[in-house]
Write a protein that holds these residues in place. Structure first.
Motif, PDB file in Angstrom:
ATOM      1  N   ASP A 210      41.237  38.380  31.556  1.00  0.00           N
ATOM      2  CA  ASP A 210      40.085  39.281  31.481  1.00  0.00           C
ATOM      3  C   ASP A 210      39.608  39.453  30.042  1.00  0.00           C
ATOM      4  OD1 ASP A 210      40.067  39.608  34.198  1.00  0.00           O
ATOM      5  OD2 ASP A 210      41.143  41.522  34.176  1.00  0.00           O
TER       6      ASP A 210
ATOM      7  N   ASP B 141      35.813  38.483  29.129  1.00  0.00           N
ATOM      8  CA  ASP B 141      34.944  39.582  28.723  1.00  0.00           C
ATOM      9  C   ASP B 141      34.624  39.581  27.233  1.00  0.00           C
ATOM     10  OD1 ASP B 141      34.925  40.485  31.334  1.00  0.00           O
ATOM     11  OD2 ASP B 141      36.569  41.903  31.021  1.00  0.00           O
TER      12      ASP B 141
ATOM     13  N   ALA C 170      36.221  33.130  38.147  1.00  0.00           N
ATOM     14  CA  ALA C 170      35.076  33.715  37.443  1.00  0.00           C
ATOM     15  C   ALA C 170      34.008  32.686  37.110  1.00  0.00           C
ATOM     16  CB  ALA C 170      35.556  34.384  36.159  1.00  0.00           C
TER      17      ALA C 170
END
Length: 282
Positions: free
Chosen positions: A144, A148, A189
């Protein structure tokens, strides 16, 4: 620029490095014949090479595999965006060099958890190509944080296909960290048409005696290296590609994957000791 330009681990510099333990990126650089390593890296590298003289050949062959993968992805798969995690110290035929030589607009994000890698990347490679390139200090164990990261988001468009490159990195992730789940989080993702490329050390090509030697060295190294090896067999390697379409020729020794050289001129699988494969994610 030399290693003397980088601060020791007791400084306040964000690129501080720990020279007391071997790091895979610096040891890999040593095997490739580079000069960006410390005594701990050389000691570890020589320990492995004493029992596995072909390990330096395997490191070089892994770079050849990376070049063939990137060339395929740009020329045949139409990929123009790359996320290279565990990039290592810049060497010949870096991803952005190979990709941007084919299409100058190719975009690349490099990720590594060794400060010296990011220091070299940012100070030596930033702005070197016509396409966009970014460098992130992060760890594969925190997907993540990678996905991000604002530098990644500013460089890659995750709504369009991306090639995720995990070259010679997953064998440093213990089962306790659930590497298959980490890969699934990253690939989940990415947009349809994205690709996953992996190379991974394996004992499948070793004799039982050599495998026992490997395990003994690996156990002895755990207190003096940052990340120890973990071999995985073909079935465990294949799990990283569950639900994906493997690109021919599928799972192979890295020396055989889309290698145009005659078989008798290739590095034997027993010397390379690494599986490689590329898959279309969905």
């Amino acid at each position: 620029m030399s290693l003397q330009d980088f601060p020791a681990a007791d400084s306040d510099d964000p690129f501080e490095i720990d020279t007391s333990v071997a790091h895979p990126a610096r040891r890999y650089n040593y095997w490739l014949g580079g000069g960006d390593h410390f005594a701990a890296d050389r000691i570890s590298g020589d320990t492995w090479a004493a029992s596995f003289p072909s390990i330096k050949i395997a490191a070089i062959e892994n770079r050849h595999f990376l070049r063939r993968v990137v060339t395929y992805l740009v020329k045949e798969a139409g990929i123009r965006q790359f996320l290279d995690i565990g990039t290592g110290i810049p060497s010949a035929d870096n991803v952005h060099e190979v990709a941007q030589a084919i299409d100058p607009k190719a975009r690349v994000v490099y990720v590594d958890n060794d400060p010296i890698v990011l220091a070299y990347a940012r100070r030596l490679l930033a702005g070197s190509g016509g396409g966009a390139t970014a460098y992130i200090h992060a760890d594969l164990r925190e997907p993540d944080a990678i996905l991000d990261n604002p530098d990644l988001r500013a460089t890659l468009d995750l709504s369009r296909p991306v090639a995720l490159l995990l070259i010679a990195i997953l064998h440093f992730i213990d089962d306790a960290d659930d590497p298959h789940a980490l890969v699934a989080a990253l690939t989940g993702a990415l947009a349809p048409g994205s690709h996953l490329a992996i190379s991974h050390c394996t004992a499948d090509f070793l004799s039982p005696e050599m495998n026992a030697t490997f395990n003994a060295i690996n156990t002895g190294e755990r207190d003096r290296v940052r990340d120890a090896f973990q071999f995985r067999d073909k079935a465990e390697f294949a799990r990283f590609f569950d639900g994906m379409h493997l690109i021919p020729p599928g799972i192979q020794s890295i020396s055989d994957w889309r290698n145009d050289a005659p078989p008798h001129e290739r590095v034997p699988a027993t010397d390379a000791g690494v599986y490689g494969a590329v898959a279309r994610i969905r």
